[in-house]
Design a protein around this motif. Structure first.
Motif, PDB file in Angstrom:
ATOM      1  N   UNK A   1       0.844  -1.195   0.000  1.00  0.00           N
ATOM      2  CA  UNK A   1       0.000   0.000   0.000  1.00  0.00           C
ATOM      3  C   UNK A   1       0.879   1.245   0.000  1.00  0.00           C
ATOM      4  N   UNK A   2       0.543   2.193  -0.846  1.00  0.00           N
ATOM      5  CA  UNK A   2       1.374   3.401  -0.930  1.00  0.00           C
ATOM      6  C   UNK A   2       1.197   4.246   0.334  1.00  0.00           C
ATOM      7  N   UNK A   3       2.306   4.848   0.741  1.00  0.00           N
ATOM      8  CA  UNK A   3       2.212   5.757   1.895  1.00  0.00           C
ATOM      9  C   UNK A   3       2.118   7.196   1.426  1.00  0.00           C
ATOM     10  N   UNK A   4       1.235   7.956   2.050  1.00  0.00           N
ATOM     11  CA  UNK A   4       1.079   9.361   1.696  1.00  0.00           C
ATOM     12  C   UNK A   4       1.423  10.223   2.896  1.00  0.00           C
ATOM     13  N   UNK A   5       1.948  11.410   2.610  1.00  0.00           N
ATOM     14  CA  UNK A   5       2.224  12.339   3.712  1.00  0.00           C
ATOM     15  C   UNK A   5       0.909  12.976   4.154  1.00  0.00           C
ATOM     16  N   UNK A   6       0.925  13.531   5.350  1.00  0.00           N
ATOM     17  CA  UNK A   6      -0.271  14.223   5.850  1.00  0.00           C
ATOM     18  C   UNK A   6      -0.653  15.343   4.883  1.00  0.00           C
ATOM     19  N   UNK A   7       0.363  16.002   4.292  1.00  0.00           N
ATOM     20  CA  UNK A   7       0.070  17.098   3.354  1.00  0.00           C
ATOM     21  C   UNK A   7      -0.640  16.574   2.104  1.00  0.00           C
ATOM     22  N   UNK A   8      -0.200  15.428   1.595  1.00  0.00           N
ATOM     23  CA  UNK A   8      -0.860  14.854   0.407  1.00  0.00           C
ATOM     24  C   UNK A   8      -2.310  14.485   0.724  1.00  0.00           C
ATOM     25  N   UNK A   9      -2.509  13.909   1.900  1.00  0.00           N
ATOM     26  CA  UNK A   9      -3.866  13.520   2.309  1.00  0.00           C
ATOM     27  C   UNK A   9      -4.738  14.765   2.451  1.00  0.00           C
ATOM     28  N   UNK A  10      -4.159  15.780   3.050  1.00  0.00           N
ATOM     29  CA  UNK A  10      -4.879  17.035   3.243  1.00  0.00           C
ATOM     30  C   UNK A  10      -5.289  17.627   1.889  1.00  0.00           C
ATOM     31  N   UNK A  11      -4.344  17.623   0.952  1.00  0.00           N
ATOM     32  CA  UNK A  11      -4.632  18.184  -0.373  1.00  0.00           C
ATOM     33  C   UNK A  11      -5.761  17.382  -1.037  1.00  0.00           C
ATOM     34  N   UNK A  12      -5.680  16.075  -0.960  1.00  0.00           N
ATOM     35  CA  UNK A  12      -6.705  15.218  -1.581  1.00  0.00           C
ATOM     36  C   UNK A  12      -8.081  15.556  -1.009  1.00  0.00           C
ATOM     37  N   UNK A  13      -8.161  15.692   0.311  1.00  0.00           N
ATOM     38  CA  UNK A  13      -9.467  15.976   0.938  1.00  0.00           C
ATOM     39  C   UNK A  13      -9.968  17.359   0.535  1.00  0.00           C
ATOM     40  N   UNK A  14      -9.064  18.324   0.496  1.00  0.00           N
ATOM     41  CA  UNK A  14      -9.462  19.668   0.050  1.00  0.00           C
ATOM     42  C   UNK A  14      -9.933  19.657  -1.405  1.00  0.00           C
ATOM     43  N   UNK A  15      -9.377  18.730  -2.202  1.00  0.00           N
ATOM     44  CA  UNK A  15      -9.775  18.638  -3.616  1.00  0.00           C
ATOM     45  C   UNK A  15     -11.018  17.791  -3.837  1.00  0.00           C
ATOM     46  N   UNK A  16     -11.674  17.365  -2.762  1.00  0.00           N
ATOM     47  CA  UNK A  16     -12.920  16.628  -2.917  1.00  0.00           C
ATOM     48  C   UNK A  16     -12.737  15.142  -3.147  1.00  0.00           C
ATOM     49  N   UNK A  17     -11.529  14.621  -2.838  1.00  0.00           N
ATOM     50  CA  UNK A  17     -11.331  13.174  -2.993  1.00  0.00           C
ATOM     51  C   UNK A  17     -11.646  12.444  -1.683  1.00  0.00           C
ATOM     52  N   UNK A  18     -11.830  11.140  -1.816  1.00  0.00           N
ATOM     53  CA  UNK A  18     -12.103  10.323  -0.633  1.00  0.00           C
ATOM     54  C   UNK A  18     -10.807   9.730  -0.090  1.00  0.00           C
ATOM     55  N   UNK A  19     -10.747   9.584   1.229  1.00  0.00           N
ATOM     56  CA  UNK A  19      -9.583   8.983   1.867  1.00  0.00           C
ATOM     57  C   UNK A  19     -10.080   8.002   2.938  1.00  0.00           C
ATOM     58  N   UNK A  20      -9.548   6.778   2.907  1.00  0.00           N
ATOM     59  CA  UNK A  20      -9.859   5.844   4.002  1.00  0.00           C
ATOM     60  C   UNK A  20      -8.934   6.164   5.163  1.00  0.00           C
ATOM     61  N   UNK A  21      -9.535   6.350   6.341  1.00  0.00           N
ATOM     62  CA  UNK A  21      -8.787   6.804   7.512  1.00  0.00           C
ATOM     63  C   UNK A  21      -8.910   5.798   8.665  1.00  0.00           C
TER      64      UNK A  21
END
Ligand code: TXA
Ligand code: MG
Length: 321
Positions: A1-21
């Motif tokens: 599974x790819x690892x993402x930084x908190x900043x990448x996750x934050x950007x994805x959520x701000x861009x309207x994408x879904x994130x499993x948390x």
């Protein structure tokens, strides 16, 4: 599974994408709660009916106050149990999109206690709408791998926060009527725990129901948390009868004392019957056994007290297919 930084996750959520948390209860499938288009994707990926409202995860009480009309019980309970496995239903403020509350005038709030999710919530300054990250009706995920296996094909971002420490979903408490608090879903925090803080014993309305409409909490649909393999409840230490052609497994609450010479595979959810440990392992073992192509799974029912009430509730629904 790819690892993402908190900043990448934050950007994805701000861009309207879904994130499993990860959360301390089960994994969630999150979107910016204030973005109705992003929230709609949650319903689509899960196959969740639009009548089922989604709870919002918050970082602090200030954020809660922007989303809901708070009351005195709310502050007492938040002080005692947050961050933690308690979801509180309150009258919503207009900022909460209708799709989150499924058109109801209320909203469910929870301040989760998982360190990685706390970091994400702090970084993004957004409330996160998130139901459990499972296909609707299936067993809830307690590991990132469970999410990858079931939703991974349609989901880019999965944050691996290890195994969930509690393992079953939060208690859902309806506080919209100050004089009549009501538990809509039993969970890790019991009615007695709540009564200790607000001096009123909450009512309960989570008995099973066949009614699919006008439910106090639509998540109370009868069939839920179900593995594909037929699941049956048995009493502690019961021996299911096995016919020659069927392959079954039996899940015990604690490690069986006798060496096993049995005609079935036996699993256990704790060493000595500790129900917190049973809760932590329950969904993981159900998912594991569901891959073994068994004809049936049998599982011991816990005592209907403390967190056993929540476990028993999940099992009744998981069995009712
Ligand atoms: O522990 C948890 O609560 C997990 C983690 C991810 O936080 N979340 C979770 O969400 O279990 P979900 O959507 O699978 O279950 C939330 C339950 C559902 O039964 C839903 O119908 C109910 O809460 N609910 C949400 N908002 C509600 C509302 N405004 N009024 C009544 N029930 C509500
Ligand atoms: Mg769920």
């Amino acid at each position: 599974m790819k690892e993402y930084s908190i900043q990448e996750i934050s950007r994805a959520l701000h861009n309207g994408e879904l994130v499993a948390i990860p959360t301390e209860t089960v994994y969630g499938l999150a979107a910016n709660a204030l973005d109705p288009i992003a929230v709609k994707k949650i319903f689509e990926i899960k196959g969740r009916p639009l009548i089922d409202p989604i709870i919002i995860h918050i970082y602090d009480l200030l954020q809660a106050e922007t989303l809901a009309q708070t009351n005195e019980h709310f502050y007492k309970l938040a002080k005692r149990f947050w961050p933690g496995p308690l979801t509180i239903i309150l009258p919503k403020k207009p900022i909460v999109p209708d799709i989150v509350s499924a058109g109801a005038p209320t909203v469910g709030l929870r301040m989760p206690n998982h360190p990685i999710l706390r970091k994400i919530l702090k970084e993004i300054h957004l409330p996160l709408a998130a139901p459990s990250a499972n296909p609707f009706g299936y067993v809830s995920p307690t590991e990132a791998e469970h999410v990858r296996k079931t939703l991974g094909g349609r989901l880019k971002y999965i944050v691996d926060g290890g195994s969930c420490s509690i393992g079953i979903e939060s208690t859902v408490l309806d506080l919209t009527n100050l004089n009549k608090p009501k538990i809509l879903r039993p969970g890790p925090i019991s009615a007695e725990d709540i009564a200790d803080v607000i001096d009123i014993m909450p009512g309960t309305s989570f008995t099973r129901t066949h009614e699919k409409r006008a439910l106090p909490s639509p998540g109370l649909l009868e069939s839920h948390y179900s593995p594909h393999t037929p699941l049956h409840l048995i009493r502690e230490n019961a021996e299911p009868s096995v016919d020659l052609n069927s392959k079954i497994a039996v899940i015990r609450l604690k490690r069986p004392s006798l060496a096993s010479s049995k005609k079935y595979q036996e699993y256990w959810l704790s060493e000595d019957g500790d129900l917190a440990e049973v809760a932590k392992n329950l969904f993981r073992v159900l998912q594991l056994l569901d891959e073994k192509k068994l004809s049936s799974i049998y599982i011991e029912a816990p005592a209907n007290e403390g967190i056993g009430i929540a476990i028993y509730d999940r099992l009744l629904r998981a069995c009712s297919k």
